[in-house]
Scaffold this motif. Structure first.
Motif, PDB file in Angstrom:
ATOM      1  N   LEU B  20       0.856  15.936   6.666  1.00 58.78           N
ATOM      2  CA  LEU B  20       1.632  14.693   6.524  1.00 58.78           C
ATOM      3  C   LEU B  20       0.983  13.766   5.503  1.00 58.78           C
ATOM      4  N   ASP B  21       1.815  12.885   4.917  1.00 59.21           N
ATOM      5  CA  ASP B  21       1.200  11.833   4.107  1.00 59.21           C
ATOM      6  C   ASP B  21       0.895  10.628   5.016  1.00 59.21           C
ATOM      7  N   GLY B  22       0.131   9.710   4.481  1.00 58.18           N
ATOM      8  CA  GLY B  22      -0.324   8.572   5.279  1.00 58.18           C
ATOM      9  C   GLY B  22       0.830   7.758   5.844  1.00 58.18           C
ATOM     10  N   ASP B  23       1.871   7.568   5.034  1.00 61.69           N
ATOM     11  CA  ASP B  23       3.024   6.781   5.490  1.00 61.69           C
ATOM     12  C   ASP B  23       3.682   7.425   6.714  1.00 61.69           C
ATOM     13  N   TYR B  24       3.902   8.759   6.643  1.00 57.13           N
ATOM     14  CA  TYR B  24       4.489   9.470   7.780  1.00 57.13           C
ATOM     15  C   TYR B  24       3.566   9.395   8.997  1.00 57.13           C
ATOM     16  N   ALA B  25       2.270   9.511   8.731  1.00 62.78           N
ATOM     17  CA  ALA B  25       1.302   9.508   9.834  1.00 62.78           C
ATOM     18  C   ALA B  25       1.328   8.164  10.574  1.00 62.78           C
ATOM     19  N   ILE B  26       1.587   7.093   9.838  1.00 62.50           N
ATOM     20  CA  ILE B  26       1.699   5.777  10.484  1.00 62.50           C
ATOM     21  C   ILE B  26       2.900   5.776  11.436  1.00 62.50           C
ATOM     22  N   ALA B  27       4.022   6.327  10.974  1.00 60.22           N
ATOM     23  CA  ALA B  27       5.217   6.384  11.832  1.00 60.22           C
ATOM     24  C   ALA B  27       4.936   7.216  13.084  1.00 60.22           C
ATOM     25  N   GLU B  28       4.245   8.341  12.911  1.00 63.67           N
ATOM     26  CA  GLU B  28       3.936   9.188  14.078  1.00 63.67           C
ATOM     27  C   GLU B  28       2.949   8.486  15.013  1.00 63.67           C
ATOM     28  N   GLY B  29       2.000   7.783  14.437  1.00 62.16           N
ATOM     29  CA  GLY B  29       1.051   7.022  15.255  1.00 62.16           C
ATOM     30  C   GLY B  29       1.772   5.967  16.080  1.00 62.16           C
ATOM     31  N   ALA B 151      -7.476  -6.649  11.357  1.00 59.38           N
ATOM     32  CA  ALA B 151      -6.999  -5.741  10.305  1.00 59.38           C
ATOM     33  C   ALA B 151      -7.859  -4.487  10.259  1.00 59.38           C
ATOM     34  N   LEU B 152      -7.195  -3.335  10.179  1.00 63.38           N
ATOM     35  CA  LEU B 152      -7.866  -2.037  10.134  1.00 63.38           C
ATOM     36  C   LEU B 152      -7.590  -1.371   8.799  1.00 63.38           C
ATOM     37  N   SER B 153      -8.518  -0.517   8.369  1.00 62.56           N
ATOM     38  CA  SER B 153      -8.350   0.099   7.057  1.00 62.56           C
ATOM     39  C   SER B 153      -8.573   1.609   7.115  1.00 62.56           C
ATOM     40  N   PRO B 154      -7.488   2.391   7.200  1.00 62.01           N
ATOM     41  CA  PRO B 154      -7.643   3.849   7.259  1.00 62.01           C
ATOM     42  C   PRO B 154      -7.936   4.453   5.888  1.00 62.01           C
ATOM     43  N   ASP B 155      -8.687   5.570   5.875  1.00 58.14           N
ATOM     44  CA  ASP B 155      -9.018   6.203   4.587  1.00 58.14           C
ATOM     45  C   ASP B 155      -8.367   7.577   4.440  1.00 58.14           C
ATOM     46  N   SER B 156      -7.511   7.947   5.397  1.00 55.90           N
ATOM     47  CA  SER B 156      -6.880   9.273   5.328  1.00 55.90           C
ATOM     48  C   SER B 156      -5.611   9.263   6.176  1.00 55.90           C
ATOM     49  N   THR B 182      -3.544  -0.163   4.526  1.00 57.08           N
ATOM     50  CA  THR B 182      -3.777   1.053   3.762  1.00 57.08           C
ATOM     51  C   THR B 182      -3.353   0.800   2.313  1.00 57.08           C
ATOM     52  N   ASP B 183      -3.182   1.849   1.524  1.00 56.63           N
ATOM     53  CA  ASP B 183      -2.816   1.641   0.122  1.00 56.63           C
ATOM     54  C   ASP B 183      -1.969   2.806  -0.355  1.00 56.63           C
ATOM     55  N   GLU B 184      -1.465   2.674  -1.553  1.00 59.88           N
ATOM     56  CA  GLU B 184      -0.536   3.674  -2.097  1.00 59.88           C
ATOM     57  C   GLU B 184      -1.141   5.073  -2.059  1.00 59.88           C
ATOM     58  N   CYS B 185      -2.430   5.167  -2.342  1.00 60.91           N
ATOM     59  CA  CYS B 185      -3.077   6.480  -2.420  1.00 60.91           C
ATOM     60  C   CYS B 185      -3.095   7.180  -1.061  1.00 60.91           C
ATOM     61  N   VAL B 186      -3.598   6.484  -0.062  1.00 62.59           N
ATOM     62  CA  VAL B 186      -3.633   7.068   1.284  1.00 62.59           C
ATOM     63  C   VAL B 186      -2.204   7.260   1.794  1.00 62.59           C
ATOM     64  N   GLY B 187      -1.342   6.298   1.480  1.00 63.93           N
ATOM     65  CA  GLY B 187       0.045   6.364   1.933  1.00 63.93           C
ATOM     66  C   GLY B 187       0.768   7.600   1.429  1.00 63.93           C
ATOM     67  N   GLY B 295     -11.067   2.001   3.211  1.00 64.54           N
ATOM     68  CA  GLY B 295      -9.830   2.638   2.726  1.00 64.54           C
ATOM     69  C   GLY B 295     -10.127   3.735   1.717  1.00 64.54           C
ATOM     70  N   ILE B 296      -9.217   3.923   0.784  1.00 59.60           N
ATOM     71  CA  ILE B 296      -9.330   5.015  -0.189  1.00 59.60           C
ATOM     72  C   ILE B 296     -10.641   4.933  -0.967  1.00 59.60           C
ATOM     73  N   THR B 297     -11.125   3.720  -1.216  1.00 60.64           N
ATOM     74  CA  THR B 297     -12.334   3.557  -2.029  1.00 60.64           C
ATOM     75  C   THR B 297     -13.547   4.181  -1.342  1.00 60.64           C
ATOM     76  N   SER B 298     -13.542   4.237  -0.010  1.00 58.15           N
ATOM     77  CA  SER B 298     -14.689   4.851   0.663  1.00 58.15           C
ATOM     78  C   SER B 298     -14.738   6.355   0.428  1.00 58.15           C
ATOM     79  N   ARG B 299     -13.563   6.956   0.184  1.00 55.04           N
ATOM     80  CA  ARG B 299     -13.549   8.399  -0.126  1.00 55.04           C
ATOM     81  C   ARG B 299     -14.183   8.645  -1.489  1.00 55.04           C
TER      82      ARG B 299
END
Lengths: 289, 390
Positions: B20-29, B151-156, B182-187, B295-299
């Motif tokens: 899944l992409d991050g956006d879909y994963a948010i919906a599933e979460g 505020a939470l910041s997911p990286d994947s 989150t951000d466009e990259c993770v999303g 977020g993505i920057t930590s990766r």
């Protein structure tokens, strides 16, 4: 009756009022209280369980209504009571949700929400108190101010075309549209009662006097003078073509019930459509099994 | 009364291993967390969350509504939450700006709602399709007045799923809006997302009031400072307002009421911050340099950290899971022991300044900033780590 007995008597509407918040902030001669009285009377007559009634207001003089009604009541942000009410209604379809706010709130800053809720036929009762100006902030020009009226931000008189609210509501899909002045207490109460008992987007505009600002600036006299103006200039015309309902400065006010039709609500449409497309896989929402 | 924990409602949980992409994963979460109301407005790069929710919710039971704008979306969430249904929306920069007024309302009314911001380059329309992390201060300060949020910041994508559940739990626990920043990259990044069985997902329910109806006060703080909540329609006939109010929820317009009301909404987060804050550390014990990222920057930073270690530099990593409230105690502790912090982020130094504030001058903070549109080149971060280690 002896005076001491009279003191013990409760106000007949006390069950529905937050007496611990009295006195209210409205000016003497203001019409909002009359609309509140009509609303409570309509609610009592409608036999709807008051515990299931939510009142949502925005900001402004009429925005304070939610704070005085002893119901589940929500005083929200300026212009947003309709989407707030949409969330309440959709999350719990058993609720009867009433939006009670002013013209500036509902069709000025909140105009976009108004047209979309009407388009969706969201099952809400919208009572819009129209006093032709932004009263809470000191009598500024509104989307409803008649041409020629003097307002604090139209100090040389208003030259903008005002909204014709019943026409707007009907054009957007409202299933119940009425307009009264706060002189028409009995008819207003009946309209609110009908709207409460109806499913769909119901819109009731109530023309009310703003004595402190609109009337003072325009030298129209006090509350009584304005009620006399309503008495002499309003004409009941049920079913009138809503295109003909513009209100000119101190001009004729056509009142009445203009629209009363049946149409599936947003939730009816959602449930019917998705059941048709998805069959047994669909999990209906807000449908009593 | 303690906070109620239970396992997830299996109806919303798509147990299994997914790509899944991050956006879909948010919906599933959200569905796994029990969210049954979503109001949103399309905006790149967040729209996929709304699309996924719209597709899934009819099979789970709930409502998806596409509102006329983001202002309406968040107003609807607050209404739905008062009706007792967990609610969320998703957006990006311009939509986030439109939501600000009602974020304040949610804080003032103390309503649990969840908002995901899939960040893109800003300001204004900016870079609709390219990444950014420029809303990190807006999420904290964007609405007027003093208030606190989480505020939470997911990286994947996996963390998008996990942290969305956490966001709902925190939101219900503290009666506060919680943000998934989150951000466009993770999303838009597709990765493996493992959705566990429903019974393994811990769900925290709102603290429902169960006392006598005439004694209910919507804003009376409990021992943890969080007031009990009731649902609209349950006969409490409560009032709530965005105005400064007392424990009854009645407006009171004076300085004393303001002091109580504003301190209350801030303190319930500030004084519970230690319980809320989460971060992940790696080799910070003997570190000379600590990279603070999220977020993505930590990766991307992870690659730079490994390269720096190969070059013999003692580099630790502190990855923020909770960006707000900010782990200032831990940063100050580290500041006393290390040579410098390095803070890479896709903005011109928003969290860098926060690290600086928390470090209280005990260690210098080196930013690695850019304005968005791409993720960092790890070499740029490495260069700054080397410079900081000199």
């Amino acid at each position: 009756m002896r005076p001491e007995d009279r003191l013990e008597k409760k106000h007949p509407m006390e069950e529905f009022l937050r007496m611990d918040r009295m006195p209210h902030i409205w000016c003497s001669g203001c019409g909002i209280g009359i609309v509140v009285t009509s609303f409570i009377e309509a609610l009592q007559k409608s036999e709807i369980n008051p515990d299931k009634v939510c009142v949502v207001s925005g900001i402004g003089c009429t925005g304070r209504v939610a704070g005085y009604l002893r119901l589940d009541s929500f005083h929200t942000t300026h212009g947003r009571p309709i989407p707030f009410a949409t969330g309440l209604k959709l999350a719990n379809p058993d609720l009867k949700v009433v939006v009670f706010s002013g013209d500036g709130d509902i069709v000025g800053i909140g105009g976009n929400h108004f047209i979309h809720a009407a388009r969706r036929n969201m099952d809400l009762v919208v009572i819009c108190v129209n006093n032709f100006n932004y009263a809470m902030t000191g009598g500024q020009v509104a989307a409803t101010s008649p041409i020629g009226a003097n307002l604090s931000t139209a100090p040389y008189g208003n030259f903008e075309y005002p909204f014709n609210l019943p026409y707007l509501a009907e054009a957007c899909g409202a299933t119940y549209v009425a307009r009264w002045t706060c002189l028409h207490i009995r008819r207003l109460t009946k309209s609110i009662q009908e709207a409460l008992q109806k499913r769909g987007f119901s819109f009731i505009e109530v023309i009310t006097p703003c004595v402190t600002l609109y009337a003072r600036r325009n030298r129209l006299g006090d509350g009584l003078n304005l009620l006399r103006y309503y008495y002499e200039n309003s004409e009941i015309r049920h079913g009138a073509d809503t295109r003909t309902l513009d209100i000119g400065y101190q001009g004729k006010i056509i009142v009445g019930k203009f629209v009363d039709i049946e149409k599936p609500t947003f939730l009816d449409c959602m449930n019917n459509h998705l059941r048709k497309v998805l069959g047994n896989k669909y999990q209906p929402w807000g449908v009593k099994s | 009364m303690s906070v109620r924990k239970k396992s997830a409602d299996p109806k919303g949980v798509l147990t299994g291993v997914h790509y899944l992409d991050g956006d879909y994963a948010i919906a599933e979460g959200a569905l796994a967390a029990g969210c049954r109301f979503f109001a949103g407005y399309p905006i790149t790069p967040s729209t996929e969350t709304a699309e996924r929710f719209a597709e899934r919710i009819p099979l789970v039971g709930g409502v998806f509504i596409q509102m006329e704008d983001e202002i309406a979306s968040i107003a609807a969430l607050i209404g739905a939450s008062w009706a007792g249904v967990k609610s969320m929306t998703v957006t990006s920069g311009p939509g986030f700006s439109l939501m600000m007024e009602n974020i304040g309302l949610a804080c003032m009314m103390e309503v649990p709602i969840v908002i995901a911001n899939v960040q893109r380059g800003g300001p204004s329309t900016g870079l609709p399709t390219l990444t950014g992390q420029g809303d990190m201060m807006q999420v904290k300060w964007g609405s007027h007045g003093d208030y606190e949020i989480i505020a939470l910041s997911p990286d994947s994508p996996q963390e998008c799923f996990d942290l969305t559940i956490k966001a709902f739990n925190l939101s219900e626990m503290y009666r506060v809006p919680v943000f998934i920043m989150t951000d466009e990259c993770v999303g838009h990044m597709h990765e493996k997302v493992v959705i566990p069985p429903a019974e393994e997902i811990e769900i925290i329910e709102r603290k429902w009031y169960e006392g006598p109806k005439d004694k209910y006060l919507p804003y009376q703080p409990d021992v943890d400072l969080v007031p009990f909540m009731v649902k609209a329609g349950d006969g409490y006939r409560f009032h709530t307002t965005g105005l400064t109010h007392d424990q009854r929820g009645y407006p009171v317009i004076n300085a004393e009421a303001q002091d109580w009301c504003v301190r209350h909404i801030c303190d319930k987060i500030r004084l519970n911050a230690d319980k809320i804050i989460e971060y992940k550390e790696d080799e910070t014990d003997n570190a000379e340099i600590v990279v603070v990222s999220y977020g993505i920057t930590s990766r991307v930073a992870w690659k730079a950290i490994q390269d720096a270690r190969k070059a013999g530099i003692k580099v630790g990593s502190l990855r923020l899971i909770t960006v707000w409230p900010f782990p200032e105690k831990r940063i100050e502790e580290l500041a006393g022991k290390i040579k410098a912090f390095v803070v890479p982020e896709i903005n011109l130094g928003q969290i860098k300044r926060e690290v600086e504030r928390a470090a209280k001058g005990k260690a210098p903070v080196y930013p690695v900033s850019h304005c968005g549109g791409w993720v960092h080149n790890p070499d740029d971060i490495l260069k700054v780590i080397k410079e900081a280690a000199k």
